[in-house]
Design an enzyme around this catalytic site. Structure first.
Site, PDB file in Angstrom:
ATOM      1  N   GLU A 117       0.847  -1.197   0.000  1.00  9.02           N
ATOM      2  CA  GLU A 117       0.000   0.000   0.000  1.00  9.02           C
ATOM      3  C   GLU A 117       0.874   1.236   0.000  1.00  9.02           C
ATOM      4  O   GLU A 117       1.968   1.215   0.530  1.00  9.02           O
ATOM      5  CB  GLU A 117      -0.855   0.028   1.275  1.00  9.02           C
ATOM      6  CG  GLU A 117      -1.716  -1.195   1.440  1.00  9.02           C
ATOM      7  CD  GLU A 117      -2.394  -1.251   2.810  1.00  9.02           C
ATOM      8  OE1 GLU A 117      -2.164  -0.345   3.626  1.00  9.02           O
ATOM      9  OE2 GLU A 117      -3.138  -2.211   3.025  1.00  9.02           O
ATOM     10  N   LYS A 119       2.263   4.492   1.475  1.00  3.83           N
ATOM     11  CA  LYS A 119       2.301   5.046   2.828  1.00  3.83           C
ATOM     12  C   LYS A 119       1.988   6.527   2.702  1.00  3.83           C
ATOM     13  O   LYS A 119       2.826   7.316   2.281  1.00  3.83           O
ATOM     14  CB  LYS A 119       3.657   4.833   3.475  1.00  3.83           C
ATOM     15  CG  LYS A 119       3.685   5.272   4.927  1.00  3.83           C
ATOM     16  CD  LYS A 119       4.951   4.824   5.613  1.00  3.83           C
ATOM     17  CE  LYS A 119       4.887   4.988   7.118  1.00  3.83           C
ATOM     18  NZ  LYS A 119       4.638   6.339   7.569  1.00  3.83           N
ATOM     19  N   ASP A 121       1.223  10.268   3.719  1.00  4.34           N
ATOM     20  CA  ASP A 121       1.827  11.117   4.734  1.00  4.34           C
ATOM     21  C   ASP A 121       0.778  12.068   5.283  1.00  4.34           C
ATOM     22  O   ASP A 121       0.545  13.140   4.752  1.00  4.34           O
ATOM     23  CB  ASP A 121       2.979  11.899   4.095  1.00  4.34           C
ATOM     24  CG  ASP A 121       3.983  12.310   5.129  1.00  4.34           C
ATOM     25  OD1 ASP A 121       3.830  11.898   6.298  1.00  4.34           O
ATOM     26  OD2 ASP A 121       4.920  13.040   4.783  1.00  4.34           O
ATOM     27  N   TYR A 236      -7.007   1.914   5.778  1.00  5.31           N
ATOM     28  CA  TYR A 236      -6.110   0.822   5.408  1.00  5.31           C
ATOM     29  C   TYR A 236      -6.033  -0.309   6.418  1.00  5.31           C
ATOM     30  O   TYR A 236      -5.305  -1.261   6.204  1.00  5.31           O
ATOM     31  CB  TYR A 236      -4.703   1.354   5.115  1.00  5.31           C
ATOM     32  CG  TYR A 236      -4.171   2.359   6.133  1.00  5.31           C
ATOM     33  CD1 TYR A 236      -3.954   1.986   7.454  1.00  5.31           C
ATOM     34  CD2 TYR A 236      -3.890   3.664   5.750  1.00  5.31           C
ATOM     35  CE1 TYR A 236      -3.468   2.900   8.375  1.00  5.31           C
ATOM     36  CE2 TYR A 236      -3.395   4.589   6.665  1.00  5.31           C
ATOM     37  CZ  TYR A 236      -3.189   4.203   7.982  1.00  5.31           C
ATOM     38  OH  TYR A 236      -2.710   5.099   8.879  1.00  5.31           O
ATOM     39  N   LYS A 323      10.659   3.206   3.330  1.00 10.36           N
ATOM     40  CA  LYS A 323      10.628   4.659   3.201  1.00 10.36           C
ATOM     41  C   LYS A 323      11.323   5.092   1.919  1.00 10.36           C
ATOM     42  O   LYS A 323      12.448   4.697   1.651  1.00 10.36           O
ATOM     43  CB  LYS A 323      11.334   5.305   4.393  1.00 10.36           C
ATOM     44  CG  LYS A 323      10.647   5.027   5.714  1.00 10.36           C
ATOM     45  CD  LYS A 323       9.320   5.745   5.827  1.00 10.36           C
ATOM     46  CE  LYS A 323       9.517   7.170   6.222  1.00 10.36           C
ATOM     47  NZ  LYS A 323       9.155   7.535   7.547  1.00 10.36           N
ATOM     48  N   CYS A 417      25.930  43.816 -12.677  1.00 13.35           N
ATOM     49  CA  CYS A 417      26.339  42.439 -12.938  1.00 13.35           C
ATOM     50  C   CYS A 417      27.533  42.112 -12.037  1.00 13.35           C
ATOM     51  O   CYS A 417      28.523  42.846 -12.044  1.00 13.35           O
ATOM     52  CB  CYS A 417      26.738  42.276 -14.402  1.00 13.35           C
ATOM     53  SG  CYS A 417      27.521  40.695 -14.760  1.00 13.35           S
ATOM     54  N   CYS A 420      30.855  41.485 -14.610  1.00 12.00           N
ATOM     55  CA  CYS A 420      31.518  42.527 -15.397  1.00 12.00           C
ATOM     56  C   CYS A 420      31.233  43.928 -14.873  1.00 12.00           C
ATOM     57  O   CYS A 420      31.806  44.909 -15.359  1.00 12.00           O
ATOM     58  CB  CYS A 420      31.128  42.423 -16.866  1.00 12.00           C
ATOM     59  SG  CYS A 420      29.439  42.953 -17.190  1.00 12.00           S
ATOM     60  N   CYS A 435      22.117  41.526 -17.246  1.00 13.40           N
ATOM     61  CA  CYS A 435      23.333  42.298 -17.411  1.00 13.40           C
ATOM     62  C   CYS A 435      23.352  42.805 -18.850  1.00 13.40           C
ATOM     63  O   CYS A 435      23.155  42.048 -19.797  1.00 13.40           O
ATOM     64  CB  CYS A 435      24.535  41.400 -17.146  1.00 13.40           C
ATOM     65  SG  CYS A 435      26.066  42.034 -17.854  1.00 13.40           S
ATOM     66  N   CYS A 440      30.422  41.005 -21.465  1.00 11.19           N
ATOM     67  CA  CYS A 440      30.438  40.341 -20.154  1.00 11.19           C
ATOM     68  C   CYS A 440      30.995  38.926 -20.279  1.00 11.19           C
ATOM     69  O   CYS A 440      30.443  38.098 -21.015  1.00 11.19           O
ATOM     70  CB  CYS A 440      29.032  40.290 -19.572  1.00 11.19           C
ATOM     71  SG  CYS A 440      28.952  39.370 -18.033  1.00 11.19           S
TER      72      CYS A 440
HETATM   73  S1  IVH Z   1      -0.719   0.358   8.868  1.00  8.92           S
HETATM   74  C1  IVH Z   1       0.474  -1.763  12.482  1.00  8.92           C
HETATM   75  N1  IVH Z   1      -0.890   1.325   6.452  1.00  8.92           N
HETATM   76  O1  IVH Z   1       2.240   5.104   9.086  1.00  8.92           O
HETATM   77  C2  IVH Z   1       0.047  -1.058  11.260  1.00  8.92           C
HETATM   78  N2  IVH Z   1      -0.060   2.737   8.191  1.00  8.92           N
HETATM   79  O2  IVH Z   1       4.526   4.464  10.785  1.00  8.92           O
HETATM   80  C3  IVH Z   1       0.179   0.402  11.376  1.00  8.92           C
HETATM   81  N3  IVH Z   1       0.499   4.990   7.451  1.00  8.92           N
HETATM   82  O3  IVH Z   1       0.695   5.453  12.189  1.00  8.92           O
HETATM   83  C4  IVH Z   1      -0.578   1.157  10.406  1.00  8.92           C
HETATM   84  N4  IVH Z   1      -0.051   4.725   5.346  1.00  8.92           N
HETATM   85  O4  IVH Z   1      -0.106   6.917  10.223  1.00  8.92           O
HETATM   86  C5  IVH Z   1      -0.539   1.566   7.731  1.00  8.92           C
HETATM   87  N5  IVH Z   1      -1.110   2.068   4.271  1.00  8.92           N
HETATM   88  C6  IVH Z   1      -0.770   2.299   5.546  1.00  8.92           C
HETATM   89  C7  IVH Z   1      -0.286   3.552   5.984  1.00  8.92           C
HETATM   90  C8  IVH Z   1       0.070   3.721   7.320  1.00  8.92           C
HETATM   91  C9  IVH Z   1       0.404   5.565   6.252  1.00  8.92           C
HETATM   92  C10 IVH Z   1       1.026   5.664   8.662  1.00  8.92           C
HETATM   93  C11 IVH Z   1       0.118   5.589   9.855  1.00  8.92           C
HETATM   94  C12 IVH Z   1       0.922   4.913  10.933  1.00  8.92           C
HETATM   95  C13 IVH Z   1       2.306   5.165  10.490  1.00  8.92           C
HETATM   96  C14 IVH Z   1       3.228   4.124  11.032  1.00  8.92           C
END
Ligand code: IVH
Length: 677
Positions: A117, A119, A121, A236, A323, A417, A420, A435, A440
């Site tokens: 999935e 991640k 932010d 998720y 990450k 400039c 020059c 300039c 130059c």
């Molecule tokens: S699963 C034990 N799925 O990442 C499972 N977390 O570093 C924990 N996050 O607190 C959550 N996308 O805020 C999961 N697809 C995803 C996620 C996700 C972002 C964030 C979430 C969590 C943090 C953990």
């Protein structure tokens, strides 16, 4: 319109709520609205009127209740039934492989089924649904205890206040008695930019990134503020649930069945190889994604295997976050300077303490122009946020004002400039100062660099440092001087060995037989880049003919407008340029028109044209391909090498995609012609 009170009111309220919920679902969950905003607002207003007239019928799960409630005193504490865990991180393919190996060992299996999935932010939240009704929402807090932000979450349009009855496509048959779902509150990058622009205008502090904006917007005491912010939600995971799931994949499908939003990017991946491919794909797609993502979450699919794996401290053993390199970092401004470009444009640049952003080390960042510098008010000694998205040149997103050292002075942009000493002038309506110095050396250096660059005369070995020396020692005062350089002159330069001197002379010599398009690009005529150079070379076939052409004649060339025609004319009218051109030709530079080129860009290749190309007719494209040694076929097959797809390309394009045939849009097509023409 029926009256707002009376026997029909309850029924109408009920109908409106169902209708609005359906529109919400179409808009926020399916991304496919079927009514206009105005129509939606009308329904909402009618419902509000009915509820105001019939307060007894107003319920907390009504769509009208999204729009802010009374300000809360402070957030109440919510103890999570199941702790909200965090994830352990990995940062490389090796570490990912170690994670996979650990799991395989613990489970005694050769291959693991995972779900990958994005991640996202944002801010982690938990929602509780009882008999399908949203009853409570909380932040993650410390994982055990979070903050009650129920009224604020109610204002999120992508959060269904009531779950939808599951259809037949998924594991669920009915709405679970009780369900805790977990997910992320996020803000679209686009909305984030808009919000910040507005805040800046109103003199309010801007948010550092979409995550902060999302978190700041949700953790508001006044939910009206939350309601005014463009927040989104993705789910998720589940917490405690009254129905068991066998796999994570089933769980995600179940969430979708209930009308909860799950990222469409989630994918089942069998084994490490598939996970790796997913990571690569997502990393490549990252910049184009509407939401900020900072990695990939890799989760073991089987719930039974998850139980067997258990957890260590605050993170499960069955999942890991891969990450991606951060796209924003903070660092220190060491110095602010001004670069002089080929056209004399003065660009402020910040010299930074080197920092890794988006996978590369950044030590300079452009501030574009004086206005931008002033707007951002970057000062020496400041801590700044540096952003890099994809291949984009790193830029300073903003200053961390709390960390500004006392005594930091605003940068004063020079009006001369820096190289020059000539006057710097800003033309009407232009943001950049230039300039004006004719001689130059900085401008000359850039011009020579450009002349020798890969897509122009392609002179290997003519690097930045060497050009600086050649100009500095007055060996080169214009591009024509390159062709009269002698070996002994080169050997007198710093760090110039015999071998490199010979190689350079050979490269310069080789460039004499370049193409006309490259030559025109190399001249650096303002407004004439690669594409225009190619069009001009096709239209005139000879540089002297072009140099003699009047504005009217130039205007007849496709893509050449009055401004460009003027610029080309002015370039060739300049005596210095005329003499450079004559000297280049005298030195034996013979830019060849395209037709004479052997080893064309499409030698032996079969191409198919589809759709209309913005800047040339089909016949012109065909002639060009043939001139470059290619053949044009009528239909796409496995033997096709390229499909050139213009606007409104149809079935041929689809077929090319299906067969995996390389597809060129017009820009890519012209680039190939330009490269070899
Ligand atoms: S699963 C034990 N799925 O990442 C499972 N977390 O570093 C924990 N996050 O607190 C959550 N996308 O805020 C999961 N697809 C995803 C996620 C996700 C972002 C964030 C979430 C969590 C943090 C953990």
């Amino acid at each position: 319109m029926p009256p707002v009170t009376g026997p029909g009111a309850a029924e109408e309220i009920d109908r409106l709520r169902r209708e609005i919920r359906e529109h919400d679902r179409r808009y926020y969950v399916l991304d496919a609205p079927t009514v206009s905003d105005a129509e939606y607002d009308r329904l909402m207003r009618r419902l509000e009127a009915l509820e105001t007239a019939n307060p007894a019928l107003r319920t907390p799960d009504s769509p009208t209740q999204r729009v802010g409630g009374a300000p809360s005193e402070r957030f109440a504490r919510v103890v999570h039934h199941q702790p909200m865990l965090s994830l352990s991180n990995v940062f490389s393919a090796e570490e990912l492989a170690e994670f996979d190996e650990r799991i395989r060992k613990l489970l005694g299996k050769d291959e693991i089924d995972y779900v990958c999935e994005p991640k996202l932010d944002g801010l982690a939240i938990e929602l509780v649904y009882e008999r399908g009704r949203f009853v409570q929402g909380s932040t993650r807090g410390d994982g055990e205890v979070g903050e009650d932000v129920t009224p604020n979450l109610r204002t999120l349009r992508s959060l269904p206040l009531r779950l939808q009855a599951p259809g037949s496509d998924g594991p669920l048959r009915e709405i679970p008695e009780r369900l805790e779902v977990r997910g992320e509150v996020v803000m679209l990058k686009r909305e984030f930019a808009k919000l910040n622009a507005r805040r800046e205008q109103e003199g309010e502090p801007v948010f550092a990134n979409p995550r902060n904006a999302a978190a700041g917007s949700l953790r508001q005491l006044d939910s009206k503020v939350t309601a005014s912010r463009p927040l989104d939600l993705f789910l998720y995971e589940t917490g405690e649930a009254s129905v068991p799931f066998e796999t994570h994949w089933d769980k995600l499908r179940a969430l979708r069945q209930l009308g909860l939003r799950v990222s469409s990017r989630c994918r089942r991946c069998r084994g490490l190889g598939a996970v790796r491919a997913y990571v690569e794909e997502l990393a490549a797609a990252r910049d184009g994604e509407p939401f900020e993502l900072d990695g990939v979450v890799v989760k073991v699919d089987s719930e039974d295997e998850r139980r067997r794996l258990g957890r260590v401290a605050k993170a499960p053993r069955w999942a890991v976050a891969y990450k991606l390199p951060p796209e924003e970092e903070t660092t220190l401004v060491l110095e602010i300077g001004v670069n002089v470009g080929r056209t004399g444009a003065l660009t402020p640049v910040a010299k930074l303490r080197p920092v890794r952003v988006g996978g590369v080390t950044v030590s300079n960042a452009s501030l574009h122009n004086e206005g931008e510098l002033r707007r951002k008010d970057v000062r020496v000694g400041d801590t700044v946020r540096v952003r890099r998205a994809g291949d984009v040149i790193p830029e300073i997103a903003g200053v961390v004002l709390e960390r500004r050292p006392s005594g930091a002075e605003p940068y004063v942009f020079p009006n001369r400039c820096p190289v020059c000493g000539s006057h710097a002038e800003k033309a009407e309506g232009e943001a950049v100062a230039r300039c004006v110095g004719l001689a130059c050396p900085a401008k000359l250096e850039r011009a020579i660099q450009h002349f020798g660059s890969r897509r122009a005369m392609d002179i290997h070995g003519l690097g930045e440092a060497l050009v600086a020396q050649l100009v500095g020692q007055r060996l080169v005062r214009g591009p024509a001087d390159l062709y009269t350089l002698r070996r002994d002159q080169l050997l007198g330069l710093e760090r110039m060995a015999e071998k490199s001197a010979d190689n350079l002379l050979e490269a310069i010599d080789g460039s004499r037989g370049t193409t006309l398009a490259r030559f025109l690009n190399a001249l650096g005529i303002p407004g004439v880049g690669e594409t225009t150079a190619l069009l001009l070379s096709r239209a005139f076939g000879d540089v002297r003919a072009l140099a003699a052409a009047g504005e009217e004649e130039l205007l007849r060339v496709r893509d050449v407008g009055p401004e460009l025609a003027r610029s080309i004319r002015a370039f060739f009218d300049e005596p210095q340029n005329q003499s450079q051109l004559e000297r280049l030709l005298e030195a034996g530079v013979r830019p060849a028109p395209e037709a004479a080129v052997a080893g064309g860009a499409f030698e032996g290749k079969t191409l198919v044209l589809t759709g209309s190309l913005p800047s040339m007719t089909r016949d012109e494209a065909k002639a060009e391909i043939e001139r470059q040694g290619g053949r044009v076929a009528g239909s796409v097959s496995r033997k096709t090498d390229f499909v050139v797809a213009g606007d409104e390309a149809g079935s041929k394009l689809e077929k090319a995609r299906a067969l995996g045939v390389a597809i060129l849009d017009e820009a890519a097509f012209l680039a190939r012609l330009g490269g070899k023409a």
